[in-house]
Scaffold this active site. Structure first.
Site, PDB file in Angstrom:
ATOM      1  N   ARG A  86      76.541 -26.544  85.835  1.00  0.00           N
ATOM      2  CA  ARG A  86      77.109 -27.532  84.870  1.00  0.00           C
ATOM      3  C   ARG A  86      76.993 -26.961  83.534  1.00  0.00           C
ATOM      4  NH1 ARG A  86      74.328 -31.170  83.893  1.00  0.00           N
ATOM      5  NH2 ARG A  86      72.661 -31.117  85.479  1.00  0.00           N
ATOM      6  N   TYR A 216      83.430 -25.102  89.079  1.00  0.00           N
ATOM      7  CA  TYR A 216      82.324 -25.308  89.644  1.00  0.00           C
ATOM      8  C   TYR A 216      82.064 -26.819  89.909  1.00  0.00           C
ATOM      9  CZ  TYR A 216      77.840 -25.140  91.326  1.00  0.00           C
ATOM     10  OH  TYR A 216      76.808 -25.275  92.510  1.00  0.00           O
ATOM     11  N   LYS A 225      79.842 -36.667  88.155  1.00  0.00           N
ATOM     12  CA  LYS A 225      79.043 -36.679  87.084  1.00  0.00           C
ATOM     13  C   LYS A 225      79.937 -37.427  85.704  1.00  0.00           C
ATOM     14  CE  LYS A 225      75.730 -35.441  88.929  1.00  0.00           C
ATOM     15  NZ  LYS A 225      74.303 -35.242  89.464  1.00  0.00           N
ATOM     16  N   HIS A 245      71.469 -42.052  87.668  1.00  0.00           N
ATOM     17  CA  HIS A 245      71.466 -40.752  88.325  1.00  0.00           C
ATOM     18  C   HIS A 245      70.243 -40.955  89.476  1.00  0.00           C
ATOM     19  CE1 HIS A 245      70.849 -36.295  88.094  1.00  0.00           C
ATOM     20  NE2 HIS A 245      71.537 -36.662  89.074  1.00  0.00           N
ATOM     21  N   SER A 267      68.188 -33.241  87.781  1.00  0.00           N
ATOM     22  CA  SER A 267      68.890 -32.142  88.687  1.00  0.00           C
ATOM     23  C   SER A 267      67.869 -31.342  89.303  1.00  0.00           C
ATOM     24  CB  SER A 267      70.153 -31.597  87.992  1.00  0.00           C
ATOM     25  OG  SER A 267      71.062 -32.359  87.497  1.00  0.00           O
ATOM     26  N   CYS A 269      65.707 -31.635  91.242  1.00  0.00           N
ATOM     27  CA  CYS A 269      64.115 -32.237  91.127  1.00  0.00           C
ATOM     28  C   CYS A 269      63.781 -33.115  92.466  1.00  0.00           C
ATOM     29  CB  CYS A 269      63.781 -32.909  89.857  1.00  0.00           C
ATOM     30  SG  CYS A 269      63.832 -31.682  88.339  1.00  0.00           S
ATOM     31  N   ASP A 294      72.354 -39.128  95.017  1.00  0.00           N
ATOM     32  CA  ASP A 294      72.657 -38.888  93.970  1.00  0.00           C
ATOM     33  C   ASP A 294      72.818 -39.884  92.778  1.00  0.00           C
ATOM     34  OD1 ASP A 294      72.619 -36.423  92.135  1.00  0.00           O
ATOM     35  OD2 ASP A 294      74.356 -36.587  91.760  1.00  0.00           O
ATOM     36  N   ARG A 385      75.397 -24.501  96.495  1.00  0.00           N
ATOM     37  CA  ARG A 385      75.425 -25.933  96.950  1.00  0.00           C
ATOM     38  C   ARG A 385      76.068 -26.155  98.201  1.00  0.00           C
ATOM     39  NH1 ARG A 385      73.208 -30.057  93.552  1.00  0.00           N
ATOM     40  NH2 ARG A 385      72.456 -29.051  91.699  1.00  0.00           N
TER      41      ARG A 385
HETATM   42  P1  GTP Z   1      70.774 -32.408  92.306  1.00  0.00           P
HETATM   43  O1  GTP Z   1      71.640 -32.457  93.259  1.00  0.00           O
HETATM   44  O2  GTP Z   1      71.082 -31.407  91.343  1.00  0.00           O
HETATM   45  O3  GTP Z   1      70.977 -33.894  91.543  1.00  0.00           O
HETATM   46  O4  GTP Z   1      69.272 -32.283  92.833  1.00  0.00           O
HETATM   47  P2  GTP Z   1      68.241 -33.100  93.741  1.00  0.00           P
HETATM   48  O5  GTP Z   1      67.495 -34.177  92.968  1.00  0.00           O
HETATM   49  O6  GTP Z   1      68.808 -33.841  94.665  1.00  0.00           O
HETATM   50  O7  GTP Z   1      67.226 -32.078  94.120  1.00  0.00           O
HETATM   51  P3  GTP Z   1      66.946 -31.435  95.859  1.00  0.00           P
HETATM   52  O8  GTP Z   1      66.562 -32.647  96.901  1.00  0.00           O
HETATM   53  O9  GTP Z   1      68.070 -30.751  96.115  1.00  0.00           O
HETATM   54  O10 GTP Z   1      66.101 -30.442  95.459  1.00  0.00           O
HETATM   55  C1  GTP Z   1      66.031 -29.303  94.759  1.00  0.00           C
HETATM   56  C2  GTP Z   1      64.625 -28.506  94.912  1.00  0.00           C
HETATM   57  O11 GTP Z   1      63.499 -28.918  94.754  1.00  0.00           O
HETATM   58  C3  GTP Z   1      64.973 -27.715  96.055  1.00  0.00           C
HETATM   59  O12 GTP Z   1      64.779 -26.422  96.073  1.00  0.00           O
HETATM   60  C4  GTP Z   1      63.831 -28.469  97.114  1.00  0.00           C
HETATM   61  O13 GTP Z   1      63.441 -27.527  97.942  1.00  0.00           O
HETATM   62  C5  GTP Z   1      62.681 -28.731  95.912  1.00  0.00           C
HETATM   63  N1  GTP Z   1      61.893 -29.755  96.323  1.00  0.00           N
HETATM   64  C6  GTP Z   1      62.399 -31.221  96.665  1.00  0.00           C
HETATM   65  N2  GTP Z   1      61.456 -31.952  96.869  1.00  0.00           N
HETATM   66  C7  GTP Z   1      60.268 -31.327  96.776  1.00  0.00           C
HETATM   67  C8  GTP Z   1      59.057 -31.679  97.139  1.00  0.00           C
HETATM   68  O14 GTP Z   1      58.564 -32.804  97.542  1.00  0.00           O
HETATM   69  N3  GTP Z   1      58.100 -30.706  96.773  1.00  0.00           N
HETATM   70  C9  GTP Z   1      58.386 -29.435  95.995  1.00  0.00           C
HETATM   71  N4  GTP Z   1      57.520 -28.650  95.759  1.00  0.00           N
HETATM   72  N5  GTP Z   1      59.706 -29.142  96.133  1.00  0.00           N
HETATM   73  C10 GTP Z   1      60.689 -29.916  96.365  1.00  0.00           C
HETATM   74  C1  SPV Z   2      73.356 -32.311  89.299  1.00  0.00           C
HETATM   75  O1  SPV Z   2      73.322 -31.298  88.668  1.00  0.00           O
HETATM   76  O2  SPV Z   2      72.483 -33.390  88.953  1.00  0.00           O
HETATM   77  C2  SPV Z   2      73.990 -32.389  90.457  1.00  0.00           C
HETATM   78  C3  SPV Z   2      74.897 -31.173  90.885  1.00  0.00           C
HETATM   79  O3  SPV Z   2      74.045 -33.100  91.130  1.00  0.00           O
HETATM   80  S1  SPV Z   2      76.616 -31.359  90.000  1.00  0.00           S
HETATM   81  O4  SPV Z   2      77.274 -32.209  90.776  1.00  0.00           O
HETATM   82  O5  SPV Z   2      77.006 -30.008  89.846  1.00  0.00           O
HETATM   83  O6  SPV Z   2      76.196 -31.965  88.729  1.00  0.00           O
HETATM   84 MN    MN Z   3      72.536 -34.877  90.640  1.00  0.00          MN
END
Ligand code: GTP
Ligand code: SPV
Ligand code: MN
Length: 601
Positions: A86, A216, A225, A245, A267, A269, A294, A385
């Site tokens: 983004r 993208y 979003k 979110h 994002s 996290c 999400d 992704r």
């Molecule tokens: P968006 O799709 O961008 O909104 O991301 P999200 O909030 O869904 O994050 P996602 O669950 O994909 O995790 C993002 C990164 O954080 C990945 O590399 C995971 O491996 C890492 N991660 C997720 N949960 C944990 C956790 O409990 N501990 C640690 N250390 N890392 C984590």
């Molecule tokens: C985020 O960035 O919080 C996502 C990925 O979930 S995107 O759809 O690219 O915004």
């Molecule tokens: Mn997201």
């Protein structure tokens, strides 16, 4: 200039499902006149249409077919290397006044912005096919569900929208013939994928989105979003609901008592991972199910918050996904998945950093270059992704389609903080909870372009997604609380606190069940807690840590409140509120003063 998306020519019976609604036809006609495509393709969401689009994408090298045995019916897409995340700098909220967009958004004047964008769109689809994609966001029978149309010149966008939304005829039927009905107008063109001509613009008062110059994810899947959060949050405030979110998960005890929890993490996290959590062996009989990973749309009924997931699929971070960290995600993305910017192995499989097993001896990296384990570059982009249908998820919640949504017992905020913020604590009440959300901060990630690892305030994980003035957004949260007779409890978590050795103190992933269990205990009025200046904190024995190999000091460090660090934190809260230039509601200023006072007690 090279045509990035040459036109395709469907046989009869494909691409000809014109909507009957005259308002949609007029709009598509207008955009067609402007962008001057070779032809117009009206999507209906059918299997035949999908097969045709995939075949054409393979011919044009927009997709690579993966090994059918290893990852059935799955494909790899490589975006332009200048276009991998983004772009918050080029994302605009174009409300009539700057004040409506508020201090946290880029604003530009609507009339000027329309004319700038129309200039860029003029003839932009020459030699290309213009796709008209009808879709709905939300369960088919929900009152919250919204209709959108996205016009795009990218087949990748069409194929992604098929996964991420309920796409096709279902939307045409829902909209019907009423030319006055509410629907979102989305226009997307790749142009020449030049970062200098990349703009993601929202016109909330017109329910319109125009996105140019990117191919993208979050920039171009306008349902996500752009509509479900930025336009969604604007509509939600006007109409008295919430667009957040947040993931939504269900958690069921061995006795069969079920709660639903919504959690806002910025994002990359941990939302997808938390939403798909598998409890460790110690939690025998406990079950976690996914409603959404999400976005949550929530409304008030019987004094409670009910949530639906507006999406139909997961657009998740690939790196770090493994059978160890997230088995449900691994099963989901093992078939019928569209990958973006991961590595391709010599046997046609996909690979990324953090996948189980040894790295391949040789692969093609996300850009298309040769890669070996000795390469300095990463094989998969850190923000690579997957797009996978939510129905692939073995832990999909059975009520995901429920029209009225699921009742929310707890809301959790959380950021990526290496210091200061304890593993978990609970707000004293709704207003205090709103303060926790409003002041949360997180280290930036690869999900957006720019510096990674910098702590920034990200209220409710909505900084990049709130489609109007953040002060009004805080006021809306407070107002919602006043209308709730059974408000969810509000918590803050931090999976990412680090020790002196720079390593994460908490194992995370499935072990987050231990924190979730305490959250549920608090909802059931049986979990113990100690009063601290920041909120209710579990003591080490309030958390079920049985079977977890973690020492006492580590747990103490995770739950500790360091007064020196918190003095800095409090100063940052004040600096953040001050930076918003007077829009912060009094209730939150008072919360801040009370927090400061509790530290001096
Ligand atoms: P968006 O799709 O961008 O909104 O991301 P999200 O909030 O869904 O994050 P996602 O669950 O994909 O995790 C993002 C990164 O954080 C990945 O590399 C995971 O491996 C890492 N991660 C997720 N949960 C944990 C956790 O409990 N501990 C640690 N250390 N890392 C984590
Ligand atoms: C985020 O960035 O919080 C996502 C990925 O979930 S995107 O759809 O690219 O915004
Ligand atoms: Mn997201």
């Amino acid at each position: 200039m090279k045509n990035l998306a040459p036109a395709i020519f469907p046989p009869n019976g494909i691409g000809d499902t014109k909507p009957r609604n005259q308002a949609v036809l007029d709009w598509a006609h207008e955009i067609g006149k402007l962008t001057k495509p070779e032809n117009i393709f009206w999507c209906d969401g059918s299997e035949r249409e999908k097969e045709f689009l995939i075949a054409e994408s393979l011919k044009q090298n927009a997709l690579i077919k993966l090994n059918e045995k290893k990852v059935p019916r799955s494909y790899l897409h490589r975006s332009n290397p200048n276009d991998v995340a983004r772009v918050e700098k080029f994302t605009f909220i174009c409300t009539p006044t700057k004040e409506e967009a508020g201090p946290t958004n880029n604003w530009s004047e609507p009339a000027e912005t329309y004319s700038k964008l129309y200039e860029l769109l003029n003839g932009a689809m020459r030699g290309r096919t213009m796709f008209v994609v009808p879709y709905i966001m939300g369960p088919p029978d929900s009152a919250l569900t919204k209709v959108g149309f996205e016009i795009t010149d990218s087949k990748y966008v069409v194929l992604s929208m098929r996964i991420m939304t309920r796409m096709g005829k279902i939307a045409l039927e829902r909209l019907g013939n009423d030319t006055k009905a509410e629907w979102n107008r989305g226009v997307h063109s790749l142009l020449d994928v030049n970062p200098d001509r990349r703009f993601i613009c929202h016109f909330p008062q017109d329910n319109t989105i125009i996105s140019v110059g990117s191919g993208y994810g979050g920039n171009v899947l306008l349902s996500k979003k752009c509509l479900a959060l930025r336009i969604g949050s604007y509509l939600a405030r006007k109409q008295g609901w919430m667009a957040e979110h947040m993931l939504i998960l269900g958690v069921e005890s061995p006795e069969g008592k079920k709660h639903y929890v919504a959690a806002a993490f910025p994002s990359a996290c941990g939302k997808t991972n938390f939403a798909m959590l598998i409890p460790p062996a110690h939690f025998k009989g406990w079950k976690v199910t996914t409603v959404g990973d999400d976005i949550a749309w929530m409304e008030i009924r019987d004094g409670r918050l009910f949530a639906v997931n507006p999406e139909n699929g997961y657009f998740g971070v690939v790196p770090g996904t493994s059978y160890k960290s997230n088995p449900n995600a691994m099963k989901s993305i093992g078939h019928d998945t569209l990958y973006t910017n991961v590595a391709l192995t010599d046997d046609g499989d996909v690979w990324w950093e953090g996948r189980d097993g040894d790295p391949p001896g040789h692969a093609i990296d996300w850009i298309g270059n040769d890669w070996t384990p000795d390469s300095k570059e990463k094989a998969a982009h850190p923000n690579s992704r997957f797009a996978t249908p939510m129905r692939n998820n073995p832990a999909l919640d059975p009520d995901v389609e429920k029209a009225q949504g699921v009742p929310i017992s707890a809301i959790i905020f959380g950021g990526r903080r290496s210091g200061t913020v304890p593993l978990v604590y609970e707000a004293f009440d709704w207003s205090h909870g709103v303060y926790l959300g409003a002041t949360m901060a997180s280290e930036t990630t690869a999900a957006a372009t720019g510096e990674v690892g910098k702590v920034r305030r990200d209220p409710m994980a909505m900084l990049p997604f709130c489609g109007y003035n953040i002060g009004d957004y805080f006021r809306h949260w407070i107002g919602i609380g006043k209308r709730l007779t059974r408000p969810p409890l509000i918590f803050n978590v931090n999976w990412f606190r680090k020790g002196a050795n720079g390593k994460f103190l908490w194992p995370g992933f499935g072990e987050n069940m231990r924190v979730l269990k305490w959250v549920i205990d608090r909802c059931e009025q049986r979990g113990g807690a100690l009063k601290s200046p920041v909120g209710w904190l579990p003591s080490p024995h309030d958390l079920d840590l049985d079977g977890l190999d973690i020492d006492h000091q580590c747990v103490a460090d995770l739950l500790g409140i360091d007064h020196e660090e918190w003095q800095k934190e409090l100063a940052e809260h004040k600096a953040f509120f001050d930076s918003l230039g007077g829009v912060v509601p009094n209730e939150l200023q008072e919360q801040r003063e009370q927090l400061v006072a509790r530290f001096t007690e």
